[in-house]
Design a protein around this motif. Sequence first.
Motif, PDB file in Angstrom:
ATOM      1  N   GLU A 105       0.607  -1.294  -0.191  1.00 54.85           N
ATOM      2  CA  GLU A 105      -0.062  -0.652   0.323  1.00 54.85           C
ATOM      3  C   GLU A 105       1.109   1.058   0.058  1.00 54.85           C
ATOM      4  O   GLU A 105       0.689   2.548  -0.261  1.00 54.85           O
ATOM      5  N   ASN A 106       1.606   0.842   0.679  1.00 58.83           N
ATOM      6  CA  ASN A 106       3.267   2.619   0.615  1.00 58.83           C
ATOM      7  C   ASN A 106       3.324   2.584  -0.737  1.00 58.83           C
ATOM      8  O   ASN A 106       3.395   3.880  -1.582  1.00 58.83           O
ATOM      9  N   ILE A 107       3.862   1.868  -0.933  1.00 62.24           N
ATOM     10  CA  ILE A 107       4.038   1.986  -2.658  1.00 62.24           C
ATOM     11  C   ILE A 107       3.083   2.667  -3.739  1.00 62.24           C
ATOM     12  O   ILE A 107       2.687   2.737  -4.280  1.00 62.24           O
ATOM     13  N   GLU A 108       1.474   1.825  -3.876  1.00 63.89           N
ATOM     14  CA  GLU A 108       0.746   1.837  -4.064  1.00 63.89           C
ATOM     15  C   GLU A 108       0.073   3.241  -4.155  1.00 63.89           C
ATOM     16  O   GLU A 108      -0.308   4.010  -5.429  1.00 63.89           O
ATOM     17  N   LEU A 109       0.131   3.562  -2.473  1.00 61.97           N
ATOM     18  CA  LEU A 109       0.019   5.166  -2.448  1.00 61.97           C
ATOM     19  C   LEU A 109       0.596   6.737  -3.493  1.00 61.97           C
ATOM     20  O   LEU A 109       0.102   7.166  -3.557  1.00 61.97           O
ATOM     21  N   LYS A 110       1.715   5.811  -3.788  1.00 60.64           N
ATOM     22  CA  LYS A 110       2.631   6.886  -5.006  1.00 60.64           C
ATOM     23  C   LYS A 110       2.126   6.525  -5.925  1.00 60.64           C
ATOM     24  O   LYS A 110       2.181   7.619  -6.549  1.00 60.64           O
ATOM     25  N   ARG A 111       2.063   5.659  -6.316  1.00 59.79           N
ATOM     26  CA  ARG A 111       2.034   4.773  -7.279  1.00 59.79           C
ATOM     27  C   ARG A 111       0.350   5.692  -8.172  1.00 59.79           C
ATOM     28  O   ARG A 111       0.585   6.238  -9.704  1.00 59.79           O
ATOM     29  N   VAL A 112      -0.905   5.559  -7.697  1.00 58.52           N
ATOM     30  CA  VAL A 112      -2.147   6.374  -8.065  1.00 58.52           C
ATOM     31  C   VAL A 112      -2.153   7.505  -6.903  1.00 58.52           C
ATOM     32  O   VAL A 112      -2.826   8.074  -7.066  1.00 58.52           O
ATOM     33  N   ARG A 156       9.243   2.696  -4.419  1.00 55.09           N
ATOM     34  CA  ARG A 156       8.132   3.682  -4.248  1.00 55.09           C
ATOM     35  C   ARG A 156       8.312   5.122  -5.534  1.00 55.09           C
ATOM     36  O   ARG A 156       7.749   5.367  -5.685  1.00 55.09           O
ATOM     37  N   ALA A 157       9.648   4.837  -5.138  1.00 51.70           N
ATOM     38  CA  ALA A 157      10.277   6.013  -5.568  1.00 51.70           C
ATOM     39  C   ALA A 157      10.230   5.883  -6.996  1.00 51.70           C
ATOM     40  O   ALA A 157      10.447   6.878  -8.048  1.00 51.70           O
ATOM     41  N   LEU A 158      10.560   5.178  -7.281  1.00 49.71           N
ATOM     42  CA  LEU A 158      10.590   4.383  -9.125  1.00 49.71           C
ATOM     43  C   LEU A 158      10.055   3.778  -9.338  1.00 49.71           C
ATOM     44  O   LEU A 158       9.094   3.714 -10.624  1.00 49.71           O
ATOM     45  N   SER A 159       7.943   4.355  -8.319  1.00 50.63           N
ATOM     46  CA  SER A 159       6.606   4.129  -9.064  1.00 50.63           C
ATOM     47  C   SER A 159       6.410   4.604  -8.928  1.00 50.63           C
ATOM     48  O   SER A 159       4.517   4.941 -10.220  1.00 50.63           O
ATOM     49  N   GLN A 160       6.867   5.954  -9.434  1.00 45.48           N
ATOM     50  CA  GLN A 160       6.354   7.000 -10.055  1.00 45.48           C
ATOM     51  C   GLN A 160       7.382   7.786 -11.563  1.00 45.48           C
ATOM     52  O   GLN A 160       7.688   7.429 -11.575  1.00 45.48           O
ATOM     53  N   PRO A 161       6.644   8.871 -12.252  1.00 43.50           N
ATOM     54  CA  PRO A 161       7.672   9.102 -13.463  1.00 43.50           C
ATOM     55  C   PRO A 161       8.412  10.561 -12.802  1.00 43.50           C
ATOM     56  O   PRO A 161       8.509  10.826 -11.724  1.00 43.50           O
TER      57      PRO A 161
ATOM     58  N   ARG B   2      -9.932   7.016  -6.704  1.00 41.29           N
ATOM     59  CA  ARG B   2     -10.394   6.561  -6.177  1.00 41.29           C
ATOM     60  C   ARG B   2      -9.739   5.392  -4.651  1.00 41.29           C
ATOM     61  O   ARG B   2     -10.324   5.806  -3.416  1.00 41.29           O
ATOM     62  N   GLU B   3      -9.020   4.979  -5.094  1.00 45.71           N
ATOM     63  CA  GLU B   3      -7.953   4.135  -4.706  1.00 45.71           C
ATOM     64  C   GLU B   3      -7.047   4.561  -4.291  1.00 45.71           C
ATOM     65  O   GLU B   3      -6.198   4.129  -2.961  1.00 45.71           O
ATOM     66  N   PHE B   4      -6.545   6.401  -4.454  1.00 42.28           N
ATOM     67  CA  PHE B   4      -6.089   6.562  -3.700  1.00 42.28           C
ATOM     68  C   PHE B   4      -6.671   7.371  -2.570  1.00 42.28           C
ATOM     69  O   PHE B   4      -6.146   7.485  -1.106  1.00 42.28           O
ATOM     70  N   PHE B   5      -7.439   8.128  -2.672  1.00 41.31           N
ATOM     71  CA  PHE B   5      -8.969   8.414  -1.558  1.00 41.31           C
ATOM     72  C   PHE B   5      -9.109   6.664  -0.211  1.00 41.31           C
ATOM     73  O   PHE B   5      -8.881   6.891   1.021  1.00 41.31           O
ATOM     74  N   ARG B   6      -8.863   5.622  -1.278  1.00 40.83           N
ATOM     75  CA  ARG B   6      -9.214   4.244  -0.148  1.00 40.83           C
ATOM     76  C   ARG B   6      -7.918   4.392   1.138  1.00 40.83           C
ATOM     77  O   ARG B   6      -8.411   4.098   1.593  1.00 40.83           O
ATOM     78  N   LEU B   7      -6.716   4.676   0.446  1.00 42.98           N
ATOM     79  CA  LEU B   7      -5.276   4.714   0.653  1.00 42.98           C
ATOM     80  C   LEU B   7      -5.333   5.957   2.025  1.00 42.98           C
ATOM     81  O   LEU B   7      -5.214   5.587   3.056  1.00 42.98           O
TER      82      LEU B   7
END
Lengths: 216, 396
Positions: A105-112, A156-161, B2-7
């Motif tokens: 989720e930590n990675i996902e947070l940055k990704r999304v 996490r740092a690499l999951s973004q442009p 939405r996924e971001f808000f979920r987190l």
Amino acid sequence: MEIQLSQLMPIPLRDKLSQRKSDIWNEEVTFRPGTFVKIKAPSGSGKTTLIHYLYNIRFDYTGQIRVDNKPWPDHSKNEIAGIRQQHISIIFQDLRLFGQLSASENIELKRVMIPQPYCSADKVKEMAARLNVTHVLQQSGKTLSYGERQRIAIIRALSQPFKWLLMDEPFSHLDAENARLAAELIAEECKSRQAGFILTDLDDDQHFAYDVKLQL
Amino acid sequence: MREFFRLLRKIIKTGVARSRFVMAAIGLGIAMVLILVAIQTYTDFNQLLYGAQNQNETADFLVINKQITNAMMGQANKSAFSKEEIEQISKQPFVQSFGVVTPSQFKVVAQAPGDLHFATDMFFEAVPDSFLDVKSEDWKWEPGNNTIPIILPNDFLNLYNFGFSLSQDLPQISQETVKALPLQVNISGNGRSDSYIGRIVGFSDRISSFLVPASFMNWANQKYGAGQAAGTTRVIVKTPDPSNPKLVKFLNDNGYTTNLDKLKFSKTRVIVQTIVSVVGFFGLVLLFFALLVFSMFIQLVIAGSKEEIQLLVTLGAAPQQLQRYLLKQFVPLYVIIGIVSLVLVAACQYAASIALSRHQMLVDPWPGVGVFAAIVLIMLLVYLVNWLTVKKYVNN
């Protein structure tokens, strides 16, 4: 994207730093796009301070840091957020993961964080596999070891442009083999984005083919 | 997003002080209901007063005179209206039309015909024809006519029929009979005395006086009067709304008086307006406190997640993203509260309209435009306050 330093000097360290020679403090320095920069810095020379200045989360300096020819203070909060989402990524020395989120989720947070994620969820899994952290992805950020946290922070740092990747002792908690794998992945990702990085560390190392080496 | 808000939900704890938040939400609901009820009641009341369906001749005629006080007794001129006073009355916004009651300046003795042996001193007054509630073909007089049409107050006949005649063993008389009976009217003054035939052409509920046509009054005043016009002591006004509190205030302020029965509705209206204002005021106060509590709650949430928010911003989360997330946590609740309040008020209004229709009072079964406007306004206000609070604390 160019980063230019002009007469940069940390206010708290001014007396100490003005006594010694530095390639960066109080100098004119330009980091050209796409270059791999290594900054070697002994303890207490302001290494983390420099990274925080470059990322614009510390402001107690004299002189100027210009990003895209515009000093940091002239950027609005939303512009800064945009730069952090799209142009400058960072691996903190203290890693800064959310304890209440799992590793993935930590990675996902940055990704999304951006509406159109730069890399796919599969790509994240692939990077995790390459850094041998697949098995900890579902664990809470709190329960990870420092080595695991460091690798999650790297992913996490690499999951973004980004155009620039700032790294503050990125391999401090990794063994030689894992550091090699991480460096390989970072170099690959930088190349694919035609991005540069600024890495600070205490000693000399052979992790990357550096274009520029500076002494802090 | 939405996924971001979920987190974000896992990171920013909005669950702190949930009970306080719920209480503020209930407060907001009550505030909204109070404000809406106040507005709706006001709308209904106006509809009852002025609505076309409820138009049971609200326009009314008032005969206004000065209050006779002990200090004025014996000084007839003190009860007369001055020119300025008459002008002032006629200029009031609630006066639709205005007329002067002209008194007679001669003596009148009326005698019943035949064997009735009934004679009385009396007087005449005249008002402009447009103020009369009696329409009669016979209501006209020209110089040379020996017959004077007369309008009696309805009360007068009632007094006779139900008070006087019974106690005196006299026959009760119907309106038709009175109209059929010619009276002998002797008018004297200015050294002359003449006899005329008086004919009752109608009975007025509006003006409690013995009325003759204005044309006769003018002629007779000239002929029998002392030549000196008596001051106007009574005026008649037509007003669209005798319950208008402004009218009552005007009369009180100037020491005028009129048939108070016609003004009693005014008191009801003032009471209703006061209650509505008080309810609305409490609603506003409650709304203010609800907003305050919401602001404090948002502040608390943000302060409670200060470090997390800082790290999010460090990682590149835009302040706008966080603001949108935080607002999304609160705003749906406000919308629900607004809808529930609206439904509640609509139900009350529907019930009220049914209850009132049993008394032939018709009001709209749906809440008025004011209610919808108010709810939109309140929602906007709540949203604005929340938005400003979130913006302020996120940026700090």
